[in-house]
Each structure stands twice: as C-alpha cells, then as structure tokens.
Design a protein around this motif. Structure first.
Motif, short mmCIF file in Angstrom:
data_model
loop_
_atom_site.label_atom_id
_atom_site.label_comp_id
_atom_site.label_asym_id
_atom_site.label_seq_id
_atom_site.Cartn_x
_atom_site.Cartn_y
_atom_site.Cartn_z
N SER A 1 42.84 -14.43 -11.09
CA SER A 1 43.69 -13.48 -10.36
C SER A 1 44.48 -12.59 -11.31
CB SER A 1 44.65 -14.23 -9.45
OG SER A 1 43.95 -15.01 -8.50
N ALA A 2 44.81 -11.39 -10.80
CA ALA A 2 45.69 -10.45 -11.50
C ALA A 2 45.21 -10.11 -12.90
CB ALA A 2 47.12 -11.00 -11.54
N ASN A 3 43.93 -9.75 -12.99
CA ASN A 3 43.38 -9.19 -14.21
C ASN A 3 42.93 -7.75 -13.92
OD1 ASN A 3 43.06 -11.05 -16.75
ND2 ASN A 3 42.77 -12.40 -14.98
N ARG A 4 41.96 -7.23 -14.66
CA ARG A 4 41.49 -5.86 -14.46
C ARG A 4 39.98 -5.83 -14.23
NH1 ARG A 4 45.13 -3.00 -19.29
NH2 ARG A 4 47.17 -3.56 -18.39
N LEU A 5 39.50 -6.88 -13.58
CA LEU A 5 38.06 -7.00 -13.31
C LEU A 5 37.67 -6.07 -12.16
CD1 LEU A 5 37.85 -10.89 -13.44
CD2 LEU A 5 37.10 -9.30 -15.23
N GLU A 6 36.66 -5.24 -12.37
CA GLU A 6 36.19 -4.36 -11.32
C GLU A 6 35.03 -4.97 -10.54
OE1 GLU A 6 35.38 -0.47 -12.81
OE2 GLU A 6 37.44 -0.14 -13.51
N GLN A 7 34.48 -6.05 -11.06
CA GLN A 7 33.46 -6.79 -10.33
C GLN A 7 33.43 -8.22 -10.84
OE1 GLN A 7 29.68 -4.96 -11.00
NE2 GLN A 7 29.73 -5.21 -13.21
N LEU A 8 32.91 -9.12 -10.01
CA LEU A 8 32.74 -10.50 -10.41
C LEU A 8 31.29 -10.70 -10.83
CD1 LEU A 8 34.72 -12.36 -7.58
CD2 LEU A 8 35.52 -11.72 -9.86
N PRO A 9 31.07 -11.32 -11.98
CA PRO A 9 29.68 -11.52 -12.43
C PRO A 9 28.94 -12.48 -11.50
CG PRO A 9 31.23 -12.69 -13.85
CD PRO A 9 32.05 -11.83 -12.94
N GLU A 10 27.64 -12.23 -11.35
CA GLU A 10 26.86 -13.03 -10.39
C GLU A 10 26.75 -14.49 -10.77
OE1 GLU A 10 23.13 -11.38 -9.28
OE2 GLU A 10 24.02 -9.60 -8.33
N TRP A 11 26.89 -14.82 -12.05
CA TRP A 11 26.77 -16.23 -12.43
C TRP A 11 27.87 -17.08 -11.79
CZ3 TRP A 11 31.25 -17.50 -14.65
CH2 TRP A 11 31.93 -16.57 -15.46
N ILE A 12 28.99 -16.47 -11.42
CA ILE A 12 30.04 -17.23 -10.74
C ILE A 12 29.51 -17.86 -9.46
CG2 ILE A 12 32.17 -16.97 -9.38
CD1 ILE A 12 33.29 -15.21 -11.49
N TYR A 13 28.67 -17.13 -8.76
CA TYR A 13 28.18 -17.58 -7.46
C TYR A 13 27.11 -18.65 -7.57
CZ TYR A 13 30.45 -13.17 -6.25
OH TYR A 13 31.36 -12.14 -6.11
N ARG A 14 26.72 -19.00 -8.80
CA ARG A 14 25.66 -19.99 -8.97
C ARG A 14 26.13 -21.23 -9.73
NH1 ARG A 14 22.96 -14.93 -9.61
NH2 ARG A 14 21.42 -14.62 -7.95
N LEU A 15 27.37 -21.27 -10.13
CA LEU A 15 27.87 -22.45 -10.84
C LEU A 15 27.80 -23.67 -9.92
CD1 LEU A 15 30.97 -20.86 -12.62
CD2 LEU A 15 28.86 -21.64 -13.70
N PRO A 16 27.11 -24.73 -10.30
CA PRO A 16 26.79 -25.81 -9.37
C PRO A 16 27.97 -26.65 -8.93
CG PRO A 16 26.06 -26.36 -11.59
CD PRO A 16 26.48 -24.92 -11.62
N ARG A 17 29.05 -26.68 -9.70
CA ARG A 17 30.19 -27.54 -9.35
C ARG A 17 31.45 -26.76 -9.02
NH1 ARG A 17 29.75 -32.97 -13.16
NH2 ARG A 17 27.50 -33.24 -12.97
N LEU A 18 31.40 -25.45 -9.08
CA LEU A 18 32.60 -24.67 -8.78
C LEU A 18 33.02 -24.89 -7.33
CD1 LEU A 18 34.65 -22.60 -9.86
CD2 LEU A 18 33.12 -20.80 -9.05
N ALA A 19 34.30 -25.24 -7.15
CA ALA A 19 34.82 -25.53 -5.80
C ALA A 19 36.12 -24.79 -5.50
CB ALA A 19 35.04 -27.04 -5.64
N TRP A 20 36.86 -24.40 -6.54
CA TRP A 20 38.17 -23.78 -6.34
C TRP A 20 38.20 -22.49 -7.16
CZ3 TRP A 20 37.71 -29.06 -7.68
CH2 TRP A 20 37.92 -29.94 -6.62
#
Length: 430
Positions: free
Chosen positions: A157-176
């Motif tokens: 949160s509260a950075n300067r990201l203009e998009q989220l990289p697609e690998w975030i959506y594939r991390l197998p254990r990401l929950a929060w």
C-alpha cells in the motif's frame, strides 16, 4: 540501573533477548559479549544510522528490529547474520536495500514507511520469505518475486505502482494482500458499490473511556448526543501503518455496507478541531471477545489461539457460514479485506461473530480480468486457513467442511472456489 548500564557492567550475560531504547547514536560494542546466546535484538526508537561491519559475529541472532531510527540504507552487514530470519527497519529514511543485506534464512521483512524507489532483483531469491511489508515507500515497480512460493502476506500500500505484476496472482500461498493508495487504474482505487453514511458533527459526540488502540487509530466509547446512543468512536492517527493508509481503511469500512457479521458504521466524523478523520460505530456488547491474538514471532503468519479453545460443531458451522457470507458481500462490492484473520473477529460462545479492522482493505475490478478472478481467490485461501484452524479445534470430524477447506487452500489460485460458491457449499453441508 537501566538496561544499557547493566549491559556495560556485564550483568546481562546469557541473555537471549535485548531491548535498548535510549537515544543511541552508536551501536554499543558490549552487545557482542552476548554473541553466544543473543537471539532477539531490538534497537527500535534510537538515532542509529549504521551498524558495525562485524555484526555477523552475532551468530545466533534470529530477529533484528531497527525501526524508528535514522538509517538511509539497510546495512549490508545484516546479511552476514546467518541465522537471521526477521528484519524490521520501519520508519527510517531508507532509500537503498543492497542485495548483500538480505540474510539467507530471511522469512519476515519489514520496510514500511521509508523512501525506497526500487528493490534488488536478488530479493526474488529469498525463497523462504513468508511475510513482506513494503507499504509507504516510493516503489514504481517490483522485482520478479514469482519464486517466493512460501510468501503468504504482502503489503504494498501507498507506493507509486501503476500496475500489479501478474506473478502476484499466481503465488501459491499468498493469502493476505494489500495495495491500496497506489496510482493504479480507477477500478483498483474506488469501490464497485460505494456506501454512504451520514456525517456526524464532532460537537454532537461526547467521548468517554478508551476501548482500545491499534496501528491506525484509537477507539473510545462515546455518546451520540442527538440520538442518545452509546457508540464507539474511532479516530484515525493519520500515519502510515504496516497495512497502509488509515484513510483507505475508512473508505473501505463505509463501502462495505451493512451485514449481520460486520460492525455497523453509523457515520463519519466531521468538524474535528484538529481535522482528524474518524468513524462512529455501533458499541459492541462486552460479551464479545477477540477470537485469537495476532501472529507471534514464532508463528509468523498464523494467529495464536488460547491453548484450551475448543469449538463445538454447531458453533463452528455458525461462524464459518457467517464469515463466508460477509466475505461474499465484500467481494461482491469489489473489496478485498486483506486481513481475514481470527484476531480481527469478535466472537460469542454461541457462534455469533463480528468482523472488523479494514486497515489492509483495497478495491479491485469486477470485470472478468485476471485481477478480478485472482484477488478474491487469494482471500479465499485466507478463509480456508481460518476454517482449518477452527476445524483443528473441533472434536467432530466434519469431513464436508474439511473437503471445502482443502479446495480453498489449493496451490492453483484460479482453481479455488469464489466466496459465493463457498457460501453455497456451506449451506449444503450444514
């Protein structure tokens, strides 16, 4: 005699934990006298800007806190501590994270509220990482972290990201996951179905005793004079937390709408003399208790329950259904709570429960995109972990719920059910 004086007098021999908060400008060399035993070193709240190059002599050190100091970079010597797994440099002035500063066993990294504009590519090699807090920096991009198969909690949160990289959506254990307050496209910045609450003038509120204090604000019991109603008033501190901006939290609380398992928002505070933001909420019956405590150093990403907590099947089923229902409503509004944990649930022994703390909440599109499909299912994994914790504390097998739990936490993100399906399966099982 204070702790520093005792350290210099050699009276802390054999200590496994040391906390020094006394305006230090230099690292006390006497700390090395504890090298054979020291595991946790907390130097938070000093005026340090460097650490000794031979820090690696602390060969048993596992946890290092250097938050609220004057560092402008994470010292490279931190990476020489071979047993170090948790590193915290929150609220410094850090603009550089050298690759050499990353210890090999790192699993919990806190760099919230600094000045980082980029991260080293080598960060992606920290494959033991479970928890990473990067909110409140100046990041415009992230290195490829797709190899972080153990990463469960990510704060951007509260950075300067203009998009989220697609690998975030594939991390197998990401929950929060939290990413509010970035200049993403509009669908990530505004709720799908905005809620509306009245503005309650500060002069119409009379505050009484403090009920609690969290990272984002202080909650006090109060009286809404014109309504003659006892309420809880949360005033936001306005500062960055590990989850993100308190103003994002307030917006998500309002957008969430009303639900039997949500703490009701009566209105937002207006006319505060210092310009503070706040919410007026229902006052919760004191018979409701926190279901668990937040994760510990040891548990990292898992809540800590009372050792003797047991849940009957009827109570578990009622709670499971309530939490699934409220999560389905949130995601129907395009809201990702980001912190679906037992420590954010107030519960009653009859199974009634109330969900709160929107500090990590963020919005996302409901348009069939990869983000729309994956963000909800990331939170479904958090629900599955929560359900598993409850099932472990129930003496009845409840196999249909275990089957649902396994589907919710499976490694393939897009193969998980959405919350509407979770609600349906629970209804069939119950």
């Amino acid at each position: 005699m204070d702790t520093l004086a005792r350290l210099k007098a050699g009276q802390l021999a054999g200590s496994t934990r040391l906390t020094l908060n006394c305006g230090l400008t230099e690292f006390p060399r006497e700390i090395f006298d504890l090298a054979d035993t020291l595991q946790i070193l907390d130097l938070t709240g000093n005026r340090l800007s460097s650490l000794p190059e031979d820090l690696g002599r602390l060969e048993h050190l596992q946890i290092l806190f250097c938050s609220f100091n004057d560092f402008t970079e994470v010292p490279a010597c931190v990476g020489d501590c071979r047993q170090l797994s948790m590193v915290g440099f929150k609220a410094n002035r850090i603009s550089h994270l050298p690759a050499a500063a990353l210890p090999p066993l790192l699993r919990w990294l806190i760099l919230t509220d600094n000045c980082l504009e980029q991260l080293p590519e080598e960060l992606g090699q920290c494959t033991r990482m479970q928890k990473m807090m990067l909110s409140g920096n100046r990041l415009t991009a992230l290195p490829n972290l797709a190899a972080m198969e153990h990463l469960e909690l990510l704060r951007l949160s509260a950075n300067r990201l203009e998009q989220l990289p697609e690998w975030i959506y594939r991390l197998p254990r990401l929950a929060w996951l939290a990413y509010a307050g970035n200049p993403l496209r509009e669908e990530f910045c505004t709720p799908h179905a905005p809620g509306k609450v009245p503005t309650i003038d500060w002069s119409d509120l009379q505050l009484h005793r403090q009920l609690g204090e969290g990272a984002s604000g202080v909650i006090q019991q109060g009286l809404w004079r014109s309504r003659g109603l006892e309420v809880a008033v949360k005033l936001y501190k306005g500062s960055m937390t590990s989850d993100g901006s308190p103003l994002n939290e307030m917006a998500a609380c309002i957008a969430a709408g009303e639900h039997a398992n949500l703490i009701k928002v009566e209105g937002q505070v207006g006319g505060h003399p210092q310009g503070s933001h706040g919410l007026v909420m229902d006052l919760i019956d004191p018979s409701y208790l926190n279901l668990a405590s937040a994760p510990s150093f040891t548990s990292c990403t898992r809540d800590v329950y009372a050792d003797d907590l047991r849940l009957s099947a009827p109570v578990l089923k009622r709670m499971a259904a309530g939490m699934a229902s409220v999560a389905a409503q949130l995601h129907g509004h395009g809201i990702n709570h980001g912190d679906l944990y037992a420590h954010n649930i107030l519960w009653h022994e009859n199974g009634d429960c109330l969900f709160g703390d929107f500090g990590a909440a963020c919005f996302y599109p409901r348009d069939g995109s990869l983000a729309a499909q994956a963000v909800e299912r990331i939170e479904v994994r958090a629900y599955g972990l929560l359900l598993g914790e409850w099932l472990e504390r129930c003496d009845q097998p409840l196999e249909p719920l275990w089957a649902l739990q396994r589907d919710c936490v499976q490694a393939q993100v897009l193969a998980r059910p959405v919350f509407a399906e979770v609600v349906q399966r629970l209804a069939a099982a119950l």
